[in-house]
Every structure is written in C-alpha cells, then in structure tokens.
Scaffold this active site. Structure first.
Site, PDB file in Angstrom:
ATOM      1  N   ASP A 163      16.805 -10.199 -37.452  1.00  0.00           N
ATOM      2  CA  ASP A 163      16.597 -11.534 -36.862  1.00  0.00           C
ATOM      3  C   ASP A 163      16.356 -12.508 -38.018  1.00  0.00           C
ATOM      4  OD1 ASP A 163      15.631 -13.715 -35.129  1.00  0.00           O
ATOM      5  OD2 ASP A 163      15.606 -12.191 -33.576  1.00  0.00           O
ATOM      6  N   HIS A 193      19.368 -13.543 -39.500  1.00  0.00           N
ATOM      7  CA  HIS A 193      19.806 -14.759 -38.822  1.00  0.00           C
ATOM      8  C   HIS A 193      19.519 -16.012 -39.655  1.00  0.00           C
ATOM      9  CE1 HIS A 193      19.665 -12.664 -34.593  1.00  0.00           C
ATOM     10  NE2 HIS A 193      20.413 -12.043 -35.470  1.00  0.00           N
TER      11      HIS A 193
END
Ligand SMILES: *[C@@H]1O[C@H](CO)[C@@H](O)[C@H](O)[C@H]1NC(C)=O
Ligand SMILES: *[C@@H]1O[C@H](CO)[C@@H](O)[C@H](O)[C@H]1NC(C)=O
Ligand SMILES: *[C@@H]1O[C@H](CO)[C@@H](O)[C@H](O)[C@H]1NC(C)=O
Ligand SMILES: *[C@@H]1O[C@H](CO)[C@@H](O)[C@H](O)[C@H]1NC(C)=O
Length: 405
Positions: A225, A248
């Site tokens: 993430d 991310h």
C-alpha cells in the site's frame, strides 16, 4: 625530590582522568539489559514475551541511560509494550529476528503487535527484523467491507514518543500498517527498511498522524500500500532520500473523511525515488467531507519516477469502493503546494492530474521543471486539471494543465 613529587602527581592525575573517562563512556553506552542473560532467560526459537517485558521494566526504572538488548537469533514474541515514562534515556537494540504470532486475533490488543508509548529520548536500533508474519492475514483481509475484520494488527505503534530515533531495523510482512505514528514530536526514522510483497493488503509502510517534527531519511520502503501516508494533524514532516516501491507511492491523506480533523502543513519531500508504484506523490481528500480543514505548505522536490502510475496527483474526489457522494465538494482547502524537478517515466498516460474541489479551488500550486515520459503504449502523455490555475515554469505543454478537463 621536587621532580619526583611532580611525576607522582602527574601519574595520579592520569589515573584519575582515565577512570572518569571510562565511567562516562559506560554511561553513554548505557547499562545493558540483555534478554538472554540468566536473569531474564530468553532463548532463541522460543517465546520471549515475558523475558523482554522484565528486561524493559528494569531498564526503564534505571536512573542512568540504559539499553535493552535482543542478540542475534530468531525469537517468538507474542506482543510487547515499551511504555514510559522512563527515568533516563533508553535504547532497545534488536540484532535478532522477532516473529509475531500468525493470527493477530489472539493478541490482547488485536490492532497492535508492538507499542512504544510515552517515551522521551528513546532509541530503537540494531540490524534486527520485526517479522509480522502477515501472509495469512492478507488472504483473509476483508476490512473494506467488514468493519469487524480481524486483519488489523499493526507491527509497530509509536504513541506520544518525543525526541527519539528509530534506526537500521526492518519491519517485515506486517499484517496491516507496518508503522503507525500518533501524537509524536521530533521522531526520526533513519536507515529504516520496510518490506512486504506488492500484493499484500493495506500494508502501508509508515503512517503519520497528529505529529510534529517527524523526519524520515535514508530509508527503503517496499510494500503493498502507500509507502508513507500522511494523516490529519501532521506538521513539519521532512522526508528525504527514501526509495519507494513496490507500493502505492507517498500520499498525503486521505483527508476529510471524518469530523474534527486537524490541518496538515509544512510537508517537505525531497530526493526520493519511486519505482513501479501505482501512484507517485499525491494528495487525496474525500468529497462530501463532514467538516472544513486545510492542507498547505506542501513541497515535493527532486523526485525520480521509474515506471510510476499517476506520478503527480491531487485528487479531491477520492472515493474508493464508491463509499461516498461524489456530487458534494470536498471541504479541504489545498494551498501552497509545489512540485519541483520531478523526472522519469510514467506508466499511465495521465502523468499529471490535479483535480481540485469544485467548491474550493486549490490556491498557489506551482509546477517547475517537470520532465516525465510515458513508458506505455495507450496513447500519449497528458495532464488533467480542474479547479486550479497552477504557476508553470519549464514544463512541457502536454503536462502543464493546458488542456482543461
Ligand atoms: C528534521 O529535518 C529537518 C530538515 O532537514 C531538520 O531541520 C531537523 O533538524 C530535523 N529534525 C530532527 C529531529 O532530526
Ligand atoms: C538531491 O537531488 C538533487 C537533484 O537531483 C541532487 O543534485 C542532489 O545531489 C541530491 N542530494 C542527495 C543528498 O541525494
Ligand atoms: C520494476 O519492474 C521492472 C519490470 O518488472 C523490474 O525489472 C525492476 O527491477 C523493478 N524495479 C524495482 C526497483 O523494483
Ligand atoms: C508557502 O510555503 C513556503 C515554503 O515552505 C513558505 O516559506 C511560505 O511561507 C508558504 N506561504 C504561505 C502563504 O503559506
């Protein structure tokens, strides 16, 4: 006679000064509390939860600087709470690998494996690893639809930690966020490593909220993430020389989902490299925010993008899994944001997207020296901008918000 006296006095002085130097060196290094000594009884390949708790209790009560040591070896650790206040500066030095139980639901606080709280002048150091053993938790993670989901265990929480340093250690395969920083002041992460697979769910590297003066430098973050996510109430955050990927990207937000959020300001992100991440540097806010707030004085400079999706992104309609009303505007005012010297490759044709709130345009957005190339084959590189009039210096037309969307 006179000479002999002088020599004797010199000798006495030398002995005195060397012993006091020795003593102060020992004080600086700190009294050592090694969990594997007979007093605490920790042994490799067994559970050291109690041994570590006992060593911490003694070290924290020490009136001079102290150090808890976990030597090389692999140890099981059910949970740990390094809670202060302590009487003097204190260090936890981890050379070994600590393994969490694979099932987080068994913990007495299922959302936390290791907690550092109410500490001042604390150091976490060593070449050791905190292994969250998250493989099972990632498979079972349904947290986006189940509010009582069980895959919520954060590897390390820092709560009310001040004037402190985390260096050299690794957070591996956390079940959820690797590190959560809350209500901290002047906390530095240096030469810190985060590692988890790119497809592990919700494993943000370092999340910061309601903290002032956090520094993250010379660190390597690869996870499933956001590498670093910056929540409400973060002030004077500096991130330098961090590599991110997989992951991310580096994200401010999401902001504006809850009432009573605090402003974000003074964010400096410099000399970072992002590789193969789904986003680059972004600011995201929810539409239809329950209360007004601000995100300002945010600066991204000298950033290299290698095959990064959405390298430059402000998204004020952030709404994953369609959980919100996109018609209503975000109430987070974004201002004084700069993107300078950002170069490399974008894996998506839209390399620059600045989508500000309909009812609340962004102010004072600057783009200088943006040099990005599209690495894919789905058309040509472009920018999409709305509700913003950025100041542009040395940016190709295609990336300069020239085409309004
Ligand atoms: C954090 O970084 C800033 C900018 O480089 C620096 O001025 C500050 O002293 C650092 N703070 C700490 C606690 O290291
Ligand atoms: C930071 O980036 C600039 C521009 O790319 C470069 O000149 C400088 O050497 C970098 N500094 C460090 C410490 O990496
Ligand atoms: C990015 O992905 C490419 C292609 O899959 C791979 O060759 C490269 O090593 C990756 N880079 C990093 C830094 O992970
Ligand atoms: C914008 O950010 C710069 C750089 O941090 C700062 O010096 C300046 O005061 C800020 N301006 C406003 C209007 O907040």
């Amino acid at each position: 006679m006179g000479l002999k006296l002088v020599i004797n006095m010199l000798l006495i002085l030398m002995v005195l000064s060397s012993t006091s130097a020795g003593r102060s060196r020992e004080l600086l290094a700190g009294a050592a509390f090694d969990v594997t000594t007979a007093k605490y009884g920790a042994k490799p390949n067994s559970d050291i939860t109690q041994a570590l708790a006992n060593a911490w209790k003694d070290a924290c009560a020490s009136t001079s600087a102290s150090r808890v040591i976990i030597p090389k070896g692999t140890y099981k650790l059910k949970e740990a709470s390094f809670k202060g206040p302590c009487k003097a500066p204190i260090e936890v030095q981890v050379q070994g690998t600590l393994q969490a139980p694979p099932d987080g639901a068994q913990l007495s606080k299922p959302d936390t494996w290791i907690e550092f709280s109410y500490l001042d002048r604390f150091t976490l150091s060593g070449s050791g690893t905190f292994d969250g053993q998250g493989q099972k938790a990632w498979k079972e993670n349904d947290c986006h639809k189940n509010p009582k989901c069980s895959s919520i265990t954060v590897n390390m929480r820092f709560h009310s930690v001040k004037n402190s340093l985390v260096r050299d250690v690794t957070s591996l395969n956390s079940k959820n966020f690797h590190v959560n920083v809350l209500s901290c002041e002047r906390l530095t992460f240096q030469h810190f490593t985060v590692a988890a697979p790119g497809d592990s769910v919700n494993t943000d590297g370092i999340h910061i909220g309601r903290s002032t003066g956090v520094n993250i430098t010379d660190s390597k973050i690869g996870t499933g993430d956001d590498c670093i996510s910056i929540g409400d109430g973060t002030k004077q955050l500096t991130i330098t020389k961090v590599t991110c990927g997989p992951g991310h990207g580096i994200s401010i937000g999401s902001l504006g989902r809850y009432p009573k959020e605090e402003p974000v300001s003074g964010i400096h992100i410099r000399n970072c490299t992002l590789s193969n991440t789904s986003n680059g540097v972004r600011i995201k806010t929810w539409p239809n925010s329950p209360a007004a707030s601000t995100a300002s004085d945010i600066h991204f400079e000298d950033i290299i993008m290698n095959n990064v999706g959405n390298p430059i992104l402000i998204d004020q309609e952030y709404c994953p899994w369609n959980q919100c009303n996109k018609q209503a505007s975000s109430k987070i005012k974004i201002s004084n944001v700069s993107f300078k010297n950002i170069r490399g490759t974008s894996s998506t044709p839209v390399a620059v997207k600045i989508a500000c709130a309909k009812g609340l345009p962004c102010d004072k957005v600057e783009m200088t020296d943006i040099n990005l190339k599209y690495s894919g084959k789905q058309g040509s590189i472009t920018s999409q901008c709305s509700n913003v009039r950025p100041t542009i210096t040395r940016v190709a037309n295609t990336l300069a918000c020239a085409t309004k969307s």
